[in-house]
Design a protein around this motif. Structure first.
Motif, PDB file in Angstrom:
ATOM      1  N   THR A   1      -0.973  -6.243  -5.340  1.00  0.00           N
ATOM      2  CA  THR A   1      -0.569  -4.777  -4.519  1.00  0.00           C
ATOM      3  C   THR A   1      -2.471  -5.363  -3.778  1.00  0.00           C
ATOM      4  O   THR A   1      -3.371  -6.036  -4.689  1.00  0.00           O
ATOM      5  CB  THR A   1      -1.262  -3.740  -5.070  1.00  0.00           C
ATOM      6  OG1 THR A   1      -0.760  -2.910  -4.365  1.00  0.00           O
ATOM      7  CG2 THR A   1      -1.785  -3.898  -6.136  1.00  0.00           C
TER       8      THR A   1
ATOM      9  N   ASP B   1      -3.735  -2.104  -3.059  1.00  0.00           N
ATOM     10  CA  ASP B   1      -4.085  -1.332  -2.918  1.00  0.00           C
ATOM     11  C   ASP B   1      -4.434  -0.806  -4.209  1.00  0.00           C
ATOM     12  O   ASP B   1      -4.333  -0.366  -5.768  1.00  0.00           O
ATOM     13  CB  ASP B   1      -2.566  -0.206  -2.841  1.00  0.00           C
ATOM     14  CG  ASP B   1      -2.804   1.433  -2.912  1.00  0.00           C
ATOM     15  OD1 ASP B   1      -4.112   1.889  -3.141  1.00  0.00           O
ATOM     16  OD2 ASP B   1      -1.675   1.939  -2.065  1.00  0.00           O
TER      17      ASP B   1
ATOM     18  N   ARG C   1       1.178  -1.091  -0.100  1.00  0.00           N
ATOM     19  CA  ARG C   1      -0.075   0.577   0.078  1.00  0.00           C
ATOM     20  C   ARG C   1       0.985   1.394   0.091  1.00  0.00           C
ATOM     21  O   ARG C   1       1.806   1.636   1.001  1.00  0.00           O
ATOM     22  CB  ARG C   1      -0.551  -0.015   1.499  1.00  0.00           C
ATOM     23  CG  ARG C   1      -1.742  -1.643   1.527  1.00  0.00           C
ATOM     24  CD  ARG C   1      -2.907  -1.134   2.320  1.00  0.00           C
ATOM     25  NE  ARG C   1      -3.658  -1.921   1.998  1.00  0.00           N
ATOM     26  CZ  ARG C   1      -5.165  -1.686   0.932  1.00  0.00           C
ATOM     27  NH1 ARG C   1      -5.678  -0.914   0.584  1.00  0.00           N
ATOM     28  NH2 ARG C   1      -5.602  -2.454   1.591  1.00  0.00           N
TER      29      ARG C   1
ATOM     30  N   ASP D   1      -1.143  -9.039   2.581  1.00  0.00           N
ATOM     31  CA  ASP D   1      -0.072  -7.363   2.591  1.00  0.00           C
ATOM     32  C   ASP D   1       0.572  -8.443   3.752  1.00  0.00           C
ATOM     33  O   ASP D   1       1.194  -7.537   4.048  1.00  0.00           O
ATOM     34  CB  ASP D   1      -0.777  -6.727   3.153  1.00  0.00           C
ATOM     35  CG  ASP D   1      -1.018  -5.332   2.008  1.00  0.00           C
ATOM     36  OD1 ASP D   1      -0.252  -5.617   1.153  1.00  0.00           O
ATOM     37  OD2 ASP D   1      -2.067  -4.733   2.510  1.00  0.00           O
TER      38      ASP D   1
END
Ligand SMILES: Nc1nc2c(ncn2[C@@H]2O[C@H](COP(=O)(O)OP(=O)(O)OP(=O)(O)O)[C@@H](O)[C@H]2O)c(=O)[nH]1
Ligand SMILES: O=C(O)[C@H](O)COP(=O)(O)O
Length: 233
Positions: free
Chosen positions: A63, A65, A18, A85
């Motif tokens: 990812t 994000d 992030r 994450d």
């Protein structure tokens, strides 16, 4: 995950955490907003270079994000969801599995914080990976790993972290894999600590250079870099 056309080719895999959590080691020097912008600029430079390498079979960004996913879309990169994450190694393993399932012959792991890499360097890494199982590009200065190629995609688990270059080399050798160590000046320059901001390297890094100039961080002061790590284990 968006569909990737199955191909017997090497896919670039870019792990990106992030943006709001990025570059914590630069916190003494850059504000949260500046670190956020730097992480985005570096990622754009990396994806821009990758998009100019026709020999790559694809580009995937892993990812969680949505802002990073949107940047990835700008460069026609596929987005793999990093569900938990739980660190770079977990993300890369997830990416390796996903890309193996898509039929890729190999994976070239490229962190989002090496903006000085060049298309020629990626081509060199791809050529090397055509003839071996594991390609490792050491970080120029801190003993880390800046490019890590696997053929086939899950031939070995990643082990990023402190002194990961020696560890990756040792693991691959212990497994009897064919390994090529490929030092590369541009790709070897990551930006982790303040001294990395001030050391220059050939390589485009257009967005990163522009941002650092805007922030007034582009003037090399008399600042010693991190301790040099020898390349051999
Ligand atoms: N998808 C994903 N990528 C990660 C994760 N952790 C690190 N990365 C990425 O891996 C690359 C190298 O990361 P680090 O140097 O460990 O982290 P960083 O944010 O760049 O810097 P620090 O916060 O100072 O450690 C960067 O592209 C990160 O965004 C994670 O948990 N998930
Ligand atoms: O193994 C490494 O080199 C690091 O964990 C990941 O890269 P960094 O040097 O950007 O932290």
């Amino acid at each position: 995950m968006a569909t990737i056309a199955a191909a017997s080719k090497i896919c670039a895999l870019v792990p990106v955490k992030r943006l709001g959590w990025a570059k914590s080691r630069l916190a003494p020097h850059l504000t949260t907003g500046e670190r956020n912008c730097l992480a985005e600029a570096m990622l754009r430079d990396v994806l821009d270079v990758l998009s100019k390498v026709p020999q790559l079979g694809g580009i995937a960004v892993i990812t969680s994000d949505t802002a990073v996913a949107s940047i990835a879309n700008d460069y026609n990169a596929v987005v793999i969801d990093d569900l938990d994450d739980a660190g770079i190694n977990n993300a890369v393993r997830r990416g390796q599995r996903a890309l193996a399932a898509e039929g890729y012959a190999g994976v070239l792991v490229i962190p989002g914080d090496i903006p000085f890499l060049s298309a020629q360097e990626i081509e060199l890494a791809l050529s090397a990976l055509a003839d071996c199982n594991v390609v490792i590009t050491p970080a120029n200065r801190d003993g880390g790993t800046n490019l890590l190629g696997f053929s086939p995609p899950h031939v070995m688990d990643p082990s990023f972290g402190l002194h990961s270059f020696r560890r990756h080399l040792a693991i691959a050798r212990a497994m009897g894999l064919e390994v090529v160590v490929l030092p590369l000046e541009g790709a070897g320059h990551d930006i982790d600590v303040p001294a990395d901001l001030w050391s220059d390297t050939d390589g485009p890094a257009i967005q990163t250079r522009r941002l650092l100039a805007r922030l007034g961080k582009d003037v090399p002061p008399a600042c010693p870099g991190p301790t040099q790590e020898p390349l051999s284990p």
